[in-house]
Design an enzyme around this catalytic site. Structure first.
Site, PDB file in Angstrom:
ATOM      1  N   THR A 128    -111.201 -21.660-119.435  1.00  0.00           N
ATOM      2  CA  THR A 128    -111.325 -21.976-120.869  1.00  0.00           C
ATOM      3  C   THR A 128    -112.061 -20.858-121.616  1.00  0.00           C
ATOM      4  OG1 THR A 128    -113.125 -23.400-120.162  1.00  0.00           O
ATOM      5  CG2 THR A 128    -111.117 -24.474-120.852  1.00  0.00           C
TER       6      THR A 128
ATOM      7  N   ARG B 257    -124.190 -31.758-117.982  1.00  0.00           N
ATOM      8  CA  ARG B 257    -125.404 -31.985-118.768  1.00  0.00           C
ATOM      9  C   ARG B 257    -125.552 -33.365-119.417  1.00  0.00           C
ATOM     10  NH1 ARG B 257    -124.400 -26.333-121.447  1.00  0.00           N
ATOM     11  NH2 ARG B 257    -122.329 -27.098-120.903  1.00  0.00           N
TER      12      ARG B 257
ATOM     13  N   LYS C  98    -120.188 -32.371-107.734  1.00  0.00           N
ATOM     14  CA  LYS C  98    -119.570 -31.038-107.742  1.00  0.00           C
ATOM     15  C   LYS C  98    -120.634 -29.986-107.459  1.00  0.00           C
ATOM     16  CE  LYS C  98    -118.192 -28.516-111.535  1.00  0.00           C
ATOM     17  NZ  LYS C  98    -118.562 -27.102-111.397  1.00  0.00           N
TER      18      LYS C  98
ATOM     19  N   ASP D 139    -116.648 -26.270-105.780  1.00  0.00           N
ATOM     20  CA  ASP D 139    -115.983 -25.529-106.861  1.00  0.00           C
ATOM     21  C   ASP D 139    -116.284 -24.034-106.705  1.00  0.00           C
ATOM     22  OD1 ASP D 139    -114.976 -24.687-109.320  1.00  0.00           O
ATOM     23  OD2 ASP D 139    -116.631 -25.522-110.479  1.00  0.00           O
TER      24      ASP D 139
ATOM     25  N   LYS E  96    -113.589 -21.632-106.561  1.00  0.00           N
ATOM     26  CA  LYS E  96    -112.499 -20.882-107.239  1.00  0.00           C
ATOM     27  C   LYS E  96    -112.070 -19.631-106.476  1.00  0.00           C
ATOM     28  CE  LYS E  96    -113.902 -22.374-111.894  1.00  0.00           C
ATOM     29  NZ  LYS E  96    -115.235 -22.941-111.674  1.00  0.00           N
ATOM     30  N   LEU E  97    -111.549 -19.831-105.271  1.00  0.00           N
ATOM     31  CA  LEU E  97    -111.149 -18.677-104.452  1.00  0.00           C
ATOM     32  C   LEU E  97    -109.974 -17.921-105.079  1.00  0.00           C
ATOM     33  CD1 LEU E  97    -112.880 -20.390-102.445  1.00  0.00           C
ATOM     34  CD2 LEU E  97    -111.449 -19.471-100.635  1.00  0.00           C
ATOM     35  N   HIS E  98    -109.964 -16.612-104.886  1.00  0.00           N
ATOM     36  CA  HIS E  98    -108.882 -15.745-105.376  1.00  0.00           C
ATOM     37  C   HIS E  98    -108.949 -14.444-104.579  1.00  0.00           C
ATOM     38  CE1 HIS E  98    -106.767 -13.906-109.182  1.00  0.00           C
ATOM     39  NE2 HIS E  98    -106.120 -13.660-108.056  1.00  0.00           N
ATOM     40  N   ASP E  99    -108.031 -14.289-103.605  1.00  0.00           N
ATOM     41  CA  ASP E  99    -108.036 -13.077-102.773  1.00  0.00           C
ATOM     42  C   ASP E  99    -106.666 -12.981-102.117  1.00  0.00           C
ATOM     43  OD1 ASP E  99    -108.841 -10.873-101.104  1.00  0.00           O
ATOM     44  OD2 ASP E  99    -110.900 -11.619-101.136  1.00  0.00           O
ATOM     45  N   ILE E 100    -106.475 -12.084-101.169  1.00  0.00           N
ATOM     46  CA  ILE E 100    -105.175 -11.996-100.510  1.00  0.00           C
ATOM     47  C   ILE E 100    -104.968 -13.277 -99.678  1.00  0.00           C
ATOM     48  CG2 ILE E 100    -105.087  -9.474-100.479  1.00  0.00           C
ATOM     49  CD1 ILE E 100    -105.881  -9.622 -97.490  1.00  0.00           C
TER      50      ILE E 100
HETATM   51  O1  C5P Z   1    -122.613 -29.586-118.457  1.00  0.00           O
HETATM   52  P1  C5P Z   1    -121.128 -29.748-118.633  1.00  0.00           P
HETATM   53  O2  C5P Z   1    -120.670 -31.189-118.722  1.00  0.00           O
HETATM   54  O3  C5P Z   1    -120.585 -28.901-119.768  1.00  0.00           O
HETATM   55  O4  C5P Z   1    -120.536 -29.172-117.258  1.00  0.00           O
HETATM   56  C1  C5P Z   1    -119.151 -29.017-117.043  1.00  0.00           C
HETATM   57  C2  C5P Z   1    -118.920 -28.449-115.665  1.00  0.00           C
HETATM   58  O5  C5P Z   1    -117.525 -28.166-115.539  1.00  0.00           O
HETATM   59  C3  C5P Z   1    -119.649 -27.148-115.375  1.00  0.00           C
HETATM   60  O6  C5P Z   1    -119.944 -27.097-113.981  1.00  0.00           O
HETATM   61  C4  C5P Z   1    -118.631 -26.091-115.740  1.00  0.00           C
HETATM   62  O7  C5P Z   1    -118.822 -24.899-115.031  1.00  0.00           O
HETATM   63  C5  C5P Z   1    -117.331 -26.776-115.329  1.00  0.00           C
HETATM   64  N1  C5P Z   1    -116.136 -26.292-116.015  1.00  0.00           N
HETATM   65  C6  C5P Z   1    -115.980 -26.332-117.393  1.00  0.00           C
HETATM   66  N2  C5P Z   1    -114.831 -25.874-117.973  1.00  0.00           N
HETATM   67  C7  C5P Z   1    -113.843 -25.389-117.216  1.00  0.00           C
HETATM   68  C8  C5P Z   1    -113.963 -25.338-115.828  1.00  0.00           C
HETATM   69  C9  C5P Z   1    -115.136 -25.809-115.256  1.00  0.00           C
HETATM   70  O8  C5P Z   1    -116.874 -26.790-118.085  1.00  0.00           O
HETATM   71  N3  C5P Z   1    -112.730 -24.988-117.788  1.00  0.00           N
END
Ligand code: C5P
Length: 232
Positions: free
Chosen positions: A119, A211, A32, A59, A61-65
């Site tokens: 989230t 991570r 990703k 990733d 996350k587009l958001h526009d017209i």
């Molecule tokens: O390091 P970690 O496992 O927490 O990474 C999770 C990945 O998923 C990150 O790239 C984070 O931006 C993404 N993400 C998230 N929660 C969301 C949407 C995306 O943790 N609701």
């Protein structure tokens, strides 16, 4: 379709990301690429990782017209990514335009996934900042249904929501779930987490893991542990 571990390569630059992927030698994990790396390294990082044989979830996350999203999706499709995403809040028309832009002349296209409510948005912020008064779970399912109506392939959601999304939008509607941690691992800043094994049981189609793999002493072993728990 699905059942794969996607590594969130949240690195600040190209060299750091490529050095990380070098550790995998023969293996080609699904990767990703998020906004930070894409804005720092540009489309070249996508081409380079694709040329190495990895699948890519871009990733952004587009958001526009609708017109702008359609044209931008067409550019991303030409980059040959395997999966990309947008905000369902952009409306059904925007999602339909995105699909149109993403579809290549030969009819093929990358998977298109919607983000429902981030989230980081809780009930209080949604009510006060966005003036959306419905319960957040209902809003998430409504956005997921809109994405399904527009013809999208799935949503990003918490593993805890994956079962409900499948019940609402159909078993084939994909659930891409971050917030995954090993049973004996650090939770970090994620609030509601699941192990890869639990995510598999609940029916997630793809898990996004950052991570627990990127910061592990042995990232390849951590990735293989994820695959073993989630896929095998
Ligand atoms: O390091 P970690 O496992 O927490 O990474 C999770 C990945 O998923 C990150 O790239 C984070 O931006 C993404 N993400 C998230 N929660 C969301 C949407 C995306 O943790 N609701």
């Amino acid at each position: 379709m699905g059942k794969d571990v996607i590594i969130a390569c949240d690195f600040a630059g190209k060299n750091e990301c490529l050095a990380f992927l070098d550790k995998f030698e023969g293996r080609k994990p699904y990767v990703k690429i998020g906004m930070e790396l894409f804005y720092a390294a540009g489309p070249e990082i996508v081409r380079e990782i694709k040329a190495r044989g990895h699948k890519i979830f871009l990733d952004l996350k587009l958001h526009d017209i609708p017109n702008t999203v359609k044209k931008s999706m067409s550019v991303l499709s030409n980059l040959d990514v395997d999966m990309t995403n947008l905000h369902a809040a952009g409306t059904i028309s925007m999602m339909e335009a995105a699909l149109d832009g993403l579809t290549r002349e030969d009819g093929t296209r990358p998977l298109l996934i919607a983000v429902t409510q981030l989230t980081s948005t809780d009930q209080e912020r949604m009510e006060n900042d966005l003036l959306i008064k419905e319960p957040i779970d209902k809003v998430v399912m409504h956005y997921a249904s809109n994405a399904a109506k527009a013809g999208l392939d799935g949503v990003v959601c918490s593993p805890l929501e994956a079962g409900k999304v499948h019940n609402t939008c159909g078993a084939n509607f994909l659930t891409i779930t971050p917030g995954v941690r090993f049973a004996d691992g650090d939770v970090g800043d994620q609030k509601r987490v699941m192990t890869p094994e639990q995510a598999k049981k609940i029916g997630s189609d793809y898990i996004v893991v950052g991570r627990p793999i990127t910061a592990a002493a042995d990232p390849v072993a951590a990735y293989e542990r994820c695959v073993k728990e989630f896929v095998d």
